[in-house]
Scaffold this active site. Structure first.
Site, mmCIF file in Angstrom:
data_model
loop_
_atom_site.group_PDB
_atom_site.id
_atom_site.type_symbol
_atom_site.label_atom_id
_atom_site.label_comp_id
_atom_site.label_asym_id
_atom_site.label_seq_id
_atom_site.Cartn_x
_atom_site.Cartn_y
_atom_site.Cartn_z
ATOM 1 N N ARG A 1 3.114 0.256 -5.575
ATOM 2 C CA ARG A 1 2.956 -0.394 -4.268
ATOM 3 C C ARG A 1 1.648 -1.167 -4.151
ATOM 4 N NH1 ARG A 1 6.706 2.202 -0.806
ATOM 5 N NH2 ARG A 1 5.698 1.353 1.033
ATOM 6 N N GLU B 1 5.011 -14.786 -13.191
ATOM 7 C CA GLU B 1 4.423 -13.571 -12.618
ATOM 8 C C GLU B 1 3.708 -12.712 -13.637
ATOM 9 O OE1 GLU B 1 8.597 -11.075 -11.946
ATOM 10 O OE2 GLU B 1 6.988 -10.784 -10.532
ATOM 11 N N LYS C 1 5.105 -3.877 -6.631
ATOM 12 C CA LYS C 1 6.543 -3.735 -6.885
ATOM 13 C C LYS C 1 7.353 -3.806 -5.590
ATOM 14 C CE LYS C 1 10.025 -2.739 -9.644
ATOM 15 N NZ LYS C 1 10.485 -3.898 -10.429
ATOM 16 N N GLU D 1 14.951 -17.740 -12.246
ATOM 17 C CA GLU D 1 14.547 -16.372 -12.599
ATOM 18 C C GLU D 1 13.711 -16.376 -13.886
ATOM 19 O OE1 GLU D 1 14.305 -13.706 -11.134
ATOM 20 O OE2 GLU D 1 14.211 -12.166 -12.668
ATOM 21 N N ASN E 1 -0.618 2.016 5.924
ATOM 22 C CA ASN E 1 0.198 1.052 5.188
ATOM 23 C C ASN E 1 0.839 0.145 6.232
ATOM 24 O OD1 ASN E 1 2.060 -0.290 3.508
ATOM 25 N ND2 ASN E 1 3.581 1.316 3.817
ATOM 26 N N GLY E 2 0.668 -1.182 6.070
ATOM 27 C CA GLY E 2 1.264 -2.111 7.034
ATOM 28 C C GLY E 2 0.260 -3.176 7.424
ATOM 29 N N CYS F 1 0.841 -1.185 0.000
ATOM 30 C CA CYS F 1 0.000 0.000 0.000
ATOM 31 C C CYS F 1 0.888 1.251 0.000
ATOM 32 C CB CYS F 1 -0.932 0.106 1.200
ATOM 33 S SG CYS F 1 -1.978 -1.331 1.428
ATOM 34 N N HIS G 1 14.804 -37.252 -10.146
ATOM 35 C CA HIS G 1 14.403 -37.591 -8.777
ATOM 36 C C HIS G 1 12.943 -37.237 -8.519
ATOM 37 C CE1 HIS G 1 18.487 -38.667 -7.820
ATOM 38 N NE2 HIS G 1 18.884 -37.541 -8.395
ATOM 39 N N TRP H 1 -2.836 -2.571 -1.635
ATOM 40 C CA TRP H 1 -2.542 -3.951 -1.980
ATOM 41 C C TRP H 1 -3.140 -4.759 -0.843
ATOM 42 C CZ3 TRP H 1 0.203 -8.091 0.171
ATOM 43 C CH2 TRP H 1 0.430 -9.170 -0.708
ATOM 44 N N LYS I 1 9.885 -15.018 -13.997
ATOM 45 C CA LYS I 1 9.399 -13.995 -14.937
ATOM 46 C C LYS I 1 8.143 -14.475 -15.637
ATOM 47 C CE LYS I 1 10.936 -11.240 -13.769
ATOM 48 N NZ LYS I 1 11.867 -11.175 -12.717
HETATM 49 O O1 M6R Z 1 12.715 -4.860 -3.965
HETATM 50 P P1 M6R Z 1 13.222 -6.256 -3.785
HETATM 51 O O2 M6R Z 1 14.299 -6.609 -4.737
HETATM 52 O O3 M6R Z 1 13.608 -6.542 -2.360
HETATM 53 O O4 M6R Z 1 11.971 -7.171 -4.122
HETATM 54 C C1 M6R Z 1 12.020 -8.555 -3.968
HETATM 55 C C2 M6R Z 1 10.900 -9.227 -4.717
HETATM 56 O O5 M6R Z 1 9.667 -8.801 -4.233
HETATM 57 C C3 M6R Z 1 10.968 -8.939 -6.221
HETATM 58 O O6 M6R Z 1 12.194 -9.305 -6.754
HETATM 59 C C4 M6R Z 1 9.858 -9.701 -6.961
HETATM 60 O O7 M6R Z 1 10.103 -11.072 -6.883
HETATM 61 C C5 M6R Z 1 9.782 -9.215 -8.409
HETATM 62 N N1 M6R Z 1 8.428 -8.920 -8.749
HETATM 63 C C6 M6R Z 1 10.282 -10.205 -9.398
HETATM 64 O O8 M6R Z 1 10.136 -9.770 -10.702
#
Ligand code: M6R
Length: 614
Positions: free
Chosen positions: A27, A494, A609, A487, A103-104, A2, A510, A77, A491
């Site tokens: 956010r 998400e 983000k 990674e 926020n929190g 948030c 395995h 959020w 990608k």
């Molecule tokens: O700001 P940060 O790098 O600490 O964030 C960590 C993750 O939340 C962030 O990398 C998230 O996995 C991304 N959306 C991946 O694309």
């Protein structure tokens, strides 16, 4: 997560709040809302979904609300309660006179809810925040003083919060407080701004105060009163924000993610400036404040991170262990914070975070700091909460990353690890001079190799079209590219919501191999080097189970053509640098699949983000 904003001053507040919220949309984008002080009342407007919906909700009321010069705003959020209008902030007490944004996460909200319900408060939402609105209102009923009401309420709240509160009895007063959530107050001429993050206020002022935990600020247009939890006035540490307002533009790209992928060569070039002048010159990393003897004798490093940053950390472990021979543990921050960790004053702890605000990582590094470890932070936000905890701060300077899916910040973090590992190796003398020179030569060539990949994306696009309708995706790799498989899979899942998983290829047999059949794509990250032949055998094993095989490779090996249905070629590169090259087509593949499926690439569902809640 948030984001919250607030303003008190002499200018019309609506646009200030909406523009601020737009800058904080990274956010969260489940709902948004504002509360505006008018002559005799506070008006609250909310909308589900993205900010544009709130803008549309406000349009018919503009003439009525333009006169308001004080207000608060929120972008949500969802944590407690579905992303509905009812759960959107701001939240009010029952009479509607006290309004706040939060926020929190309020951990004891159930207890507060029961207590306040017993006193007659009627709850209308499922949020934890509403309990705080009733709580502050009940304290206000006793004290008739908004600052004191917030101070007393804060003492009964457990959890994390940044709060911005206003009351109908006050024509021009905002009260703000925080604990374990970011909040800053921007200082203008006869006006104050409140925000969760700098971009929301930087257009208006560069002068700001970062609130410390448990401090309470009372803001009227010409004065800020700052007190601690006991009500004692404390000095105000005002800072000049090292930021320029930036107009965020897609520069002709369809999405920020695509633009950010294409920015990577320049990001890497910028990182190298001032740090590596020539292959036969030493790496300059003045940001590392550990003295050389301590560095030489280090025998343990822990790296803590989440998500994409965790994958960069895994590559970092590989590099530091290879170049420096120092044992490195990598752990997800959310796991690190809830166990008995063996961290002490002899351990170097590295926190990696694009945002520098991720709650789990922030908590983890605070725990490590309390145990006396040297804290080195690798972040894209040198003004963040994590940066403020750092003993050594290594900024990655990738520039603002708007798309929720991290791309350029990942390659920038990898570059930070290359520089750090080689810098440490030079101090330790653990890599031969001739090898070191060849590694540096390779490092300087990386941007142009990525340029080459980006210059022609036809094959990736073809592959994306061929696999866009698949339900699952498996990525396999070995060694230093296992994190690349993770990674690449992250990608894809998400932004396209396809179920994608990265495996160390040797683990397939395995268990995961049971899933393979003619519907399952298996993407093999087949970069030349120590594990090439092994991975080739694992790919054969997958092919023998009829999986649809894709290769990502820098090899011209003729037999690949029979084994793989699609081959994505990348420029040749030394194995230790291959993660930086191999990730780029995987970012593009995820992008083009999501784009082909018509997904909301830059703001995928359920994500934000910056993850500022545990
Ligand atoms: O700001 P940060 O790098 O600490 O964030 C960590 C993750 O939340 C962030 O990398 C998230 O996995 C991304 N959306 C991946 O694309």
């Amino acid at each position: 997560m948030c984001g919250i904003v607030g303003y008190v001053g002499n200018r019309p507040v609506v646009d200030i709040l909406l523009d601020g919220l737009e800058q904080l949309e990274y956010r969260g984008y489940d709902s948004s809302g504002v509360a505006l002080k008018l002559e005799d009342e506070i008006k609250v407007y909310k909308a589900e979904g993205k900010l544009i919906n709130l803008r549309n909700t406000l349009k018919p009321h503009i003439s009525e609300i333009m006169s308001s010069t004080m207000g608060i705003g929120h972008i949500r959020w969802a944590t407690h309660g579905a992303p509905t209008l009812l759960n959107a902030h701001p939240h009010t007490c029952n009479c509607g006179n006290l309004v706040l944004v939060h926020n929190g996460i309020i951990e004891n909200y159930k207890e507060l809810r029961e207590k306040l319900s017993a006193k007659g408060c009627v709850f209308r939402s499922q949020t934890d925040t509403e309990a705080v609105a009733h709580l502050v209102a009940s304290k206000y009923a006793e004290t008739k003083d908004l600052t004191e009401a917030v101070r007393l309420a804060a003492q009964e709240i457990e959890g994390a919060y940044a709060l911005c509160v206003m009351h109908n009895d006050y024509k021009n007063t905002l009260v703000v407080t925080k604990r374990n959530a970011p909040l800053l107050v921007g200082i203008g001429e006869g006006e104050f701004y409140v925000a969760s993050d700098v971009p929301a206020i930087i257009k208006h002022t560069k002068k700001a105060l970062y609130l410390n935990d448990n401090q309470i600020a009372t803001l009227t247009p010409d004065k800020m009163l700052l007190i601690d939890k006991d009500g004692v006035e404390v000095p105000q540490k005002i800072e000049l924000l090292p930021w320029e307002p930036v107009a965020l533009s897609k520069m002709g790209y369809k999405h920020f993610m695509l633009k950010e992928i294409h920015e990577q060569p320049d990001v890497i070039r910028n990182i190298l400036v001032g740090k590596l002048h020539a292959p036969d010159e030493p790496i300059i990393l003045n940001e590392v404040k550990l003295n050389k003897d301590t560095l030489k004798n280090l025998n343990r490093i822990q790296i803590i991170a989440c998500g994409t940053s965790l994958h960069a950390a895994m590559v970092g472990k590989y590099l530091i262990e290879s170049f420096c021979g120092i044992a490195v543990d990598v752990e997800a921050s959310s796991e690190y914070i809830y166990r008995k960790t063996v961290t002490d004053a002899h351990t170097l702890v590295i926190g990696v975070s694009q945002s520098g605000e991720t709650a789990d990582t922030l908590t983890a590094i605070k725990q490590a700091k309390a145990k006396g470890s040297h804290i080195l932070i690798i972040t894209n936000r040198p003004d963040s909460a994590m940066a403020r905890e750092a003993d050594s701060l290594v900024p990655v300077n990738a520039g603002i990353e708007v798309s929720v899916a991290a791309t350029k910040s990942y390659t920038a973090q990898l570059m930070a690890f290359y520089l750090l590992a080689l810098y440490m190796a030079e101090i330790k003398g653990s890599v031969e001079n001739s090898t070191m020179t060849s590694l540096k030569e390779e490092m300087m060539l990386l941007p142009q190799k990525i340029d080459q990949i980006l210059a022609n994306t036809d094959d990736v696009q073809k592959c994306a079209r061929a696999f866009a309708n698949t339900k699952d995706f498996i990525y396999i790799a070995r060694g230093i590219n296992f994190p690349t498989a993770l990674e690449g899979a992250l990608k894809l899942k998400e932004i396209s919501y396809i179920n994608a998983t990265g495996y160390p290829a040797g683990e397939l047999k395995h268990g995961p191999i049971a899933m393979l059949d003619e519907t399952m794509p298996v993407l093999s990250i087949l970069m030349k080097g120590s594990v090439y032949e092994k991975l080739l055998s694992n790919s054969e094993e997958a092919k023998a189970r009829n999986a649809r095989m894709i290769a990502l490779t820098n090899s011209s090996d003729a037999k690949l053509v029979d084994l793989f249905e699609h081959i994505l070629y990348v420029p040749d590169v030394q194995e230790l640098f291959s993660p930086l090259i191999a990730i780029v087509p995987l970012q593009l593949l995820a992008y083009y699949i999501a784009e082909f499926l018509g997904k909301d690439v830059d703001q995928p569902r359920n994500l934000a983000k910056s993850v500022t809640v545990e």
